[in-house]
Design an enzyme around this catalytic site. Sequence first.
Site, PDB file in Angstrom:
ATOM      1  N   ASP A 492       0.854  -1.188   0.000  1.00 44.53           N
ATOM      2  CA  ASP A 492       0.000   0.000   0.000  1.00 44.53           C
ATOM      3  C   ASP A 492       0.890   1.238   0.000  1.00 44.53           C
ATOM      4  O   ASP A 492       1.848   1.327   0.780  1.00 44.53           O
ATOM      5  CB  ASP A 492      -0.911   0.002   1.237  1.00 44.53           C
ATOM      6  CG  ASP A 492      -1.967   1.085   1.158  1.00 44.53           C
ATOM      7  OD1 ASP A 492      -3.031   0.790   0.600  1.00 44.53           O
ATOM      8  OD2 ASP A 492      -1.723   2.205   1.641  1.00 44.53           O
ATOM      9  N   GLU A 535      -4.786   2.434  -4.053  1.00 48.09           N
ATOM     10  CA  GLU A 535      -3.318   2.400  -4.081  1.00 48.09           C
ATOM     11  C   GLU A 535      -2.778   1.083  -3.541  1.00 48.09           C
ATOM     12  O   GLU A 535      -1.631   1.000  -3.117  1.00 48.09           O
ATOM     13  CB  GLU A 535      -2.755   3.575  -3.261  1.00 48.09           C
ATOM     14  CG  GLU A 535      -3.054   3.510  -1.773  1.00 48.09           C
ATOM     15  CD  GLU A 535      -4.373   4.193  -1.400  1.00 48.09           C
ATOM     16  OE1 GLU A 535      -4.498   4.623  -0.249  1.00 48.09           O
ATOM     17  OE2 GLU A 535      -5.276   4.288  -2.244  1.00 48.09           O
TER      18      GLU A 535
END
Length: 619
Positions: A492, A535
């Site tokens: 992430d 993301e």
Amino acid sequence: MIPAIRRWLIARAELNTAIALFTLLLLGALWVVVVMEQRDKRDAVVESAVNQNTNLAVAYEEHIVRTLKGLDGALLFMRQEYRRLGPKLNINRYIYEGVIDGSLFSILSVVDERGNVVLSSKPMEAVNYADQEFFRIHQLGRNQDTFYIDKPVPGRTSNTWQVPMSRRIIKPDGAFGGVILLSVDPSHLARFYQKVDIGEHGVVMLIGTDGIIRARRVGNELNFGADISGTSLMREQAEKLSGEILGQGGFDGVRRYVSYRTLPGYPLVVAVGSGQEEVLADFKRNRNRDYMLAALVSVVIMVFAGMLMAALARQKRTVVALQTSEARFRAAFEQAAIGISHTSLDRRYLQVNQKYCDMLGYSLEELMSMSANGITYLDDREDSSNHRHQLLAGIAGSVSAEKRYVRKDGKLIWVNRTVSLVRDHAGNPLYFLHLVEDIMERKRLETELRELAATDMLTGLPNRRAFITRLEEEHARLKRFDAQQAAVLMLDLDYFKKINDTWGHPAGDAVLRRVGEVINAQIREVDLCSRLGGEEFAVLLTGAAPVAAREFAERLRRGIADITVMHEGNNIKVTASIGVAALRATDDDADAALMRADRALYGAKEAGRDRVEIIAAGD
């Protein structure tokens, strides 16, 4: 002489009648075959469109469920924090720090038991929501402590349409304490398919089970708020939670093939539809072409029959009539838009047209010296033999199937082949008639659609569905071979929201694409990198032990930290937090490893970000 002439006239009349009946039967059989084939093709086109819509509806359902869970998670978190901090709660601090995703909603507010807004993520004048449906529902306690999704309403401060989503605030004594409220832009609920071409009249809808549209996109036009409770779609949904219908176009008059699914746990329905006329456009063009060809063949047959009957009265012109008929047949045979061949019962070529030669890359002489079975791909030969047996046994009048042929240059081509057995007047088999259509372009489009359904549109990496499929295959392999190893990485990007807020979403997209390139460049061919959403990325390392997986994750973390993304003159740096977990043969399912890696990822976030955490073997 008179009796002899009478007998000759009677015999001629009987023969003409037989010829006429045979011609009618032949034409009837031809058109029955053509009409049945067109019906099957139409059914196949409709089935393909419905399947595609169903797949899109499943993907849309998954996206909406993830979005709603994220929104409900934000409501629950804010309610907990409001109980703990009261008026000291700073909503914007949680948004800025990325604890809650501010991109999912327009405004987040706390409303007290009198309906007054006491806290909000955006400055606003004094606002009271006591007259709003969502407030009355929570106040009366009809939905108890549930996630409530209202119909679209105009915002009182933003003057834009919003979909209110809320949770009830419960005081320590159990009394009503107000509402935690999220206002969501309806366009956000339809944004998922902005890059999917569903046609000019295609539709994507998110509908409440009350029949009120939360978001609807027709082509590129977005609208919401309409009441379609009386349409056939909502009547069908009341009977079945998911399914497909041919909608009558109750809101715009366009008939559509619609696939719908009711979201489990939510009073919402997702629907994806394709315009009937758009779906059937190519089919209708091909149908007209096939009808024209059938009409041409019918004309040839009738002309031949008429010439044959005329020959009874003009025996001296029999040879000329037969030659003329043969010439016309040869012209139709050679100029046909599809490949045509005649093969003997022992699979030798008797006759082929030029289109057939062009498709296979052989000359006429080369084909005539070959066995017809020689061009069929090895794996398809058994099916060809079965079709021959069906025709010879009279089980089927004709057989159609998609097959692979081997061209002279060794390349494979896909064709749609229809085979029928031609018999003489006594019913004895003469030869096989093959009608062959090149369908390589259609196969290519089908492959592209399958790849599109498994690919993330922004980064070009496999999407979440493709990753889960591969992860389940790897888990099954580990169960068969205990000595094998594999690892899962969850990645992430740190503070990614700041990138979007500072430089805009195009800059964020550029960062995501660059990070995807870096990850994809470092993995092996046997590994898989996927963008799960937002993301968040995931990597499957086949054959990797935990120690090796951690070393790879460290190299990957450093590689990401070293990159600089240039966007409109700005140098953008980014770091990543990575969680590592082993995929175990003892896991009940593949998701267990993904959940462990996700837990390790959150450990890396909590430990300061830009680091790697691994779940130990016993955790």
